[in-house]
Design a protein around this motif. Structure first.
Motif, PDB file in Angstrom:
ATOM      1  N   ALA A 109       0.833  -1.207   0.000  1.00  0.00           N
ATOM      2  CA  ALA A 109       0.000   0.000   0.000  1.00  0.00           C
ATOM      3  C   ALA A 109       0.864   1.252   0.000  1.00  0.00           C
ATOM      4  O   ALA A 109       1.776   1.397   0.819  1.00  0.00           O
ATOM      5  CB  ALA A 109      -0.910   0.002   1.225  1.00  0.00           C
ATOM      6  N   THR A 110       0.573   2.159  -0.926  1.00  0.00           N
ATOM      7  CA  THR A 110       1.282   3.436  -0.998  1.00  0.00           C
ATOM      8  C   THR A 110       0.293   4.537  -1.367  1.00  0.00           C
ATOM      9  O   THR A 110      -0.741   4.283  -1.988  1.00  0.00           O
ATOM     10  CB  THR A 110       2.405   3.416  -2.054  1.00  0.00           C
ATOM     11  OG1 THR A 110       1.831   3.143  -3.345  1.00  0.00           O
ATOM     12  CG2 THR A 110       3.456   2.379  -1.719  1.00  0.00           C
ATOM     13  N   VAL A 111       0.630   5.750  -0.970  1.00  0.00           N
ATOM     14  CA  VAL A 111      -0.131   6.933  -1.363  1.00  0.00           C
ATOM     15  C   VAL A 111       0.861   7.929  -1.945  1.00  0.00           C
ATOM     16  O   VAL A 111       1.861   8.256  -1.303  1.00  0.00           O
ATOM     17  CB  VAL A 111      -0.874   7.567  -0.167  1.00  0.00           C
ATOM     18  CG1 VAL A 111      -1.646   8.804  -0.625  1.00  0.00           C
ATOM     19  CG2 VAL A 111      -1.819   6.561   0.476  1.00  0.00           C
ATOM     20  N   THR A 112       0.602   8.394  -3.149  1.00  0.00           N
ATOM     21  CA  THR A 112       1.505   9.346  -3.793  1.00  0.00           C
ATOM     22  C   THR A 112       0.702  10.444  -4.472  1.00  0.00           C
ATOM     23  O   THR A 112      -0.464  10.251  -4.830  1.00  0.00           O
ATOM     24  CB  THR A 112       2.397   8.663  -4.850  1.00  0.00           C
ATOM     25  OG1 THR A 112       1.555   7.985  -5.797  1.00  0.00           O
ATOM     26  CG2 THR A 112       3.341   7.667  -4.204  1.00  0.00           C
ATOM     27  N   VAL A 113       1.344  11.582  -4.637  1.00  0.00           N
ATOM     28  CA  VAL A 113       0.751  12.703  -5.363  1.00  0.00           C
ATOM     29  C   VAL A 113       1.456  12.821  -6.702  1.00  0.00           C
ATOM     30  O   VAL A 113       2.688  12.972  -6.749  1.00  0.00           O
ATOM     31  CB  VAL A 113       0.892  14.020  -4.572  1.00  0.00           C
ATOM     32  CG1 VAL A 113       0.383  15.197  -5.394  1.00  0.00           C
ATOM     33  CG2 VAL A 113       0.134  13.932  -3.253  1.00  0.00           C
ATOM     34  N   GLU A 114       0.696  12.737  -7.769  1.00  0.00           N
ATOM     35  CA  GLU A 114       1.255  12.874  -9.117  1.00  0.00           C
ATOM     36  C   GLU A 114       0.345  13.773  -9.940  1.00  0.00           C
ATOM     37  O   GLU A 114      -0.828  13.449 -10.152  1.00  0.00           O
ATOM     38  CB  GLU A 114       1.375  11.502  -9.792  1.00  0.00           C
ATOM     39  CG  GLU A 114       2.396  10.577  -9.148  1.00  0.00           C
ATOM     40  CD  GLU A 114       2.554   9.273  -9.907  1.00  0.00           C
ATOM     41  OE1 GLU A 114       2.074   9.209 -11.064  1.00  0.00           O
ATOM     42  OE2 GLU A 114       3.140   8.331  -9.352  1.00  0.00           O
ATOM     43  N   TRP A 138      -1.512   8.313   5.948  1.00  0.00           N
ATOM     44  CA  TRP A 138      -0.599   9.061   5.070  1.00  0.00           C
ATOM     45  C   TRP A 138      -0.495  10.525   5.504  1.00  0.00           C
ATOM     46  O   TRP A 138       0.606  11.091   5.555  1.00  0.00           O
ATOM     47  CB  TRP A 138      -1.091   8.964   3.630  1.00  0.00           C
ATOM     48  CG  TRP A 138      -0.167   9.625   2.651  1.00  0.00           C
ATOM     49  CD1 TRP A 138       1.036   9.163   2.217  1.00  0.00           C
ATOM     50  CD2 TRP A 138      -0.384  10.886   1.992  1.00  0.00           C
ATOM     51  NE1 TRP A 138       1.590  10.052   1.319  1.00  0.00           N
ATOM     52  CE2 TRP A 138       0.739  11.111   1.163  1.00  0.00           C
ATOM     53  CE3 TRP A 138      -1.422  11.817   2.018  1.00  0.00           C
ATOM     54  CZ2 TRP A 138       0.853  12.252   0.373  1.00  0.00           C
ATOM     55  CZ3 TRP A 138      -1.304  12.951   1.231  1.00  0.00           C
ATOM     56  CH2 TRP A 138      -0.179  13.162   0.424  1.00  0.00           C
ATOM     57  N   TYR A 139      -1.644  11.133   5.834  1.00  0.00           N
ATOM     58  CA  TYR A 139      -1.616  12.517   6.317  1.00  0.00           C
ATOM     59  C   TYR A 139      -0.740  12.628   7.552  1.00  0.00           C
ATOM     60  O   TYR A 139       0.036  13.581   7.707  1.00  0.00           O
ATOM     61  CB  TYR A 139      -3.030  12.999   6.647  1.00  0.00           C
ATOM     62  CG  TYR A 139      -3.898  13.281   5.451  1.00  0.00           C
ATOM     63  CD1 TYR A 139      -3.404  13.897   4.309  1.00  0.00           C
ATOM     64  CD2 TYR A 139      -5.258  12.942   5.471  1.00  0.00           C
ATOM     65  CE1 TYR A 139      -4.205  14.161   3.218  1.00  0.00           C
ATOM     66  CE2 TYR A 139      -6.082  13.204   4.379  1.00  0.00           C
ATOM     67  CZ  TYR A 139      -5.549  13.811   3.251  1.00  0.00           C
ATOM     68  OH  TYR A 139      -6.357  14.069   2.180  1.00  0.00           O
ATOM     69  N   ALA A 140      -0.860  11.666   8.457  1.00  0.00           N
ATOM     70  CA  ALA A 140      -0.092  11.712   9.697  1.00  0.00           C
ATOM     71  C   ALA A 140       1.413  11.631   9.414  1.00  0.00           C
ATOM     72  O   ALA A 140       2.215  12.274  10.092  1.00  0.00           O
ATOM     73  CB  ALA A 140      -0.522  10.573  10.622  1.00  0.00           C
ATOM     74  N   ARG A 141       1.795  10.864   8.393  1.00  0.00           N
ATOM     75  CA  ARG A 141       3.218  10.759   8.044  1.00  0.00           C
ATOM     76  C   ARG A 141       3.757  12.059   7.465  1.00  0.00           C
ATOM     77  O   ARG A 141       4.919  12.410   7.662  1.00  0.00           O
ATOM     78  CB  ARG A 141       3.416   9.621   7.048  1.00  0.00           C
ATOM     79  CG  ARG A 141       3.252   8.232   7.644  1.00  0.00           C
ATOM     80  CD  ARG A 141       3.321   7.171   6.575  1.00  0.00           C
ATOM     81  NE  ARG A 141       3.139   5.830   7.133  1.00  0.00           N
ATOM     82  CZ  ARG A 141       2.878   4.756   6.401  1.00  0.00           C
ATOM     83  NH1 ARG A 141       2.772   4.871   5.080  1.00  0.00           N
ATOM     84  NH2 ARG A 141       2.725   3.582   6.972  1.00  0.00           N
ATOM     85  N   GLN A 142       2.927  12.772   6.730  1.00  0.00           N
ATOM     86  CA  GLN A 142       3.364  14.048   6.150  1.00  0.00           C
ATOM     87  C   GLN A 142       3.394  15.154   7.197  1.00  0.00           C
ATOM     88  O   GLN A 142       4.081  16.166   7.032  1.00  0.00           O
ATOM     89  CB  GLN A 142       2.416  14.477   5.012  1.00  0.00           C
ATOM     90  CG  GLN A 142       2.070  13.401   4.000  1.00  0.00           C
ATOM     91  CD  GLN A 142       3.265  12.664   3.469  1.00  0.00           C
ATOM     92  OE1 GLN A 142       4.218  13.265   2.981  1.00  0.00           O
ATOM     93  NE2 GLN A 142       3.227  11.337   3.564  1.00  0.00           N
ATOM     94  N   ALA A 143       2.615  14.985   8.262  1.00  0.00           N
ATOM     95  CA  ALA A 143       2.375  16.081   9.201  1.00  0.00           C
ATOM     96  C   ALA A 143       3.636  16.557   9.912  1.00  0.00           C
ATOM     97  O   ALA A 143       3.867  17.768  10.030  1.00  0.00           O
ATOM     98  CB  ALA A 143       1.315  15.658  10.223  1.00  0.00           C
TER      99      ALA A 143
END
Length: 244
Positions: A109-114, A138-143
């Motif tokens: 599982a991955t979340v990416t912005v492209e 994913w939001y928590a990892r970016q936070a």
């Protein structure tokens, strides 16, 4: 026991300052008249049984400014924020920019912005609840990094106060964007803030930093917040308009 009395509601309209003021009137077994303005702007009057509609109209005229004030307050409330959906093509925000949700297949599982897409890749299809949970993670990892950058932008405004630099942490919250413990200079921020523009994040962080100086939401607190961020209301409104 005395019998209760309640007549059928009736619709009434009076003229007040070149405008019509309509209300629903019902007579009940009560001693005083009651006024209510509902969120849709409708006015409801409960009057004591035995009084006349003409007497009620006089009381409504006396209360007209109060009624109109509340109608205007309800009319000026911001529209409820739209609800998020988690199907392909649904819009989702990251740092204030909208991205369309797209699903792909991958070994893990991955979340990416492209481009203009927020791509969720998983070994197997997800339910809406699973998609929501994965996005929260994913939001928590970016936070963490984004919150640290925000503190670099915000903290110089507090130089004059010679405060201990606060420690930031990420915490999921149901009803708040952030919280502060002044004694330990610890500030907790919701990971959902990464969905908003950096200016909105800065507003929330500055708000919590102000609590290092003023613990409550008194006039002194808002005077301080306004001095340090004069346009804070703009960012608060934009933040609260994010899809829930």
């Amino acid at each position: 026991m005395p019998r209760s009395f309640s007549a059928a509601p009736r619709r009434e309209t009076i003229a007040y300052r070149n405008q019509s003021l309509s209300y629903t009137l019902v007579f009940r077994s009560r001693r005083t008249i009651g006024f209510a303005v509902r969120p849709d702007g409708s006015v409801h009057i409960s009057a004591p049984a035995g009084t006349s509609p003409e007497w009620v109209a006089q009381q409504v005229l006396k209360k007209a400014d109060w009624i109109i004030k509340h109608q205007e307050a309800f009319a000026n409330r911001p529209a409820p924020a739209p609800t998020r959906h988690f199907e392909a093509g649904s819009p989702h925000y990251y740092q204030g920019q909208p991205y369309q949700l797209r699903f792909a297949e991958a070994r893990r599982a991955t979340v990416t912005v492209e481009g203009d897409e927020l791509i969720i890749a998983t070994p197997a299809p997800l339910t809406s609840a699973q998609t929501e949970a994965l996005l929260h993670t994913w939001y928590a990892r970016q936070a963490g990094p984004l919150f640290a950058e925000a503190l670099v932008r915000v903290w110089p405004r507090f130089t004059e106060f010679n405060l201990m630099r606060p420690t930031l942490s990420v915490r999921q919250m149901q009803t708040r964007w952030g919280s502060c413990t002044p004694r330990s200079a610890r500030i907790r921020l919701s990971p959902e803030l990464v969905r908003a523009r950096p200016e909105c994040l800065d507003y929330v962080l500055l708000h919590e930093c102000c609590h290092l100086l003023v613990g409550d939401h008194s006039k002194a607190f808002y005077d301080l917040q306004t001095r340090l961020l004069p346009d804070w209301e703009r960012w608060k409104q934009e933040l609260n308009a994010l899809p829930k």
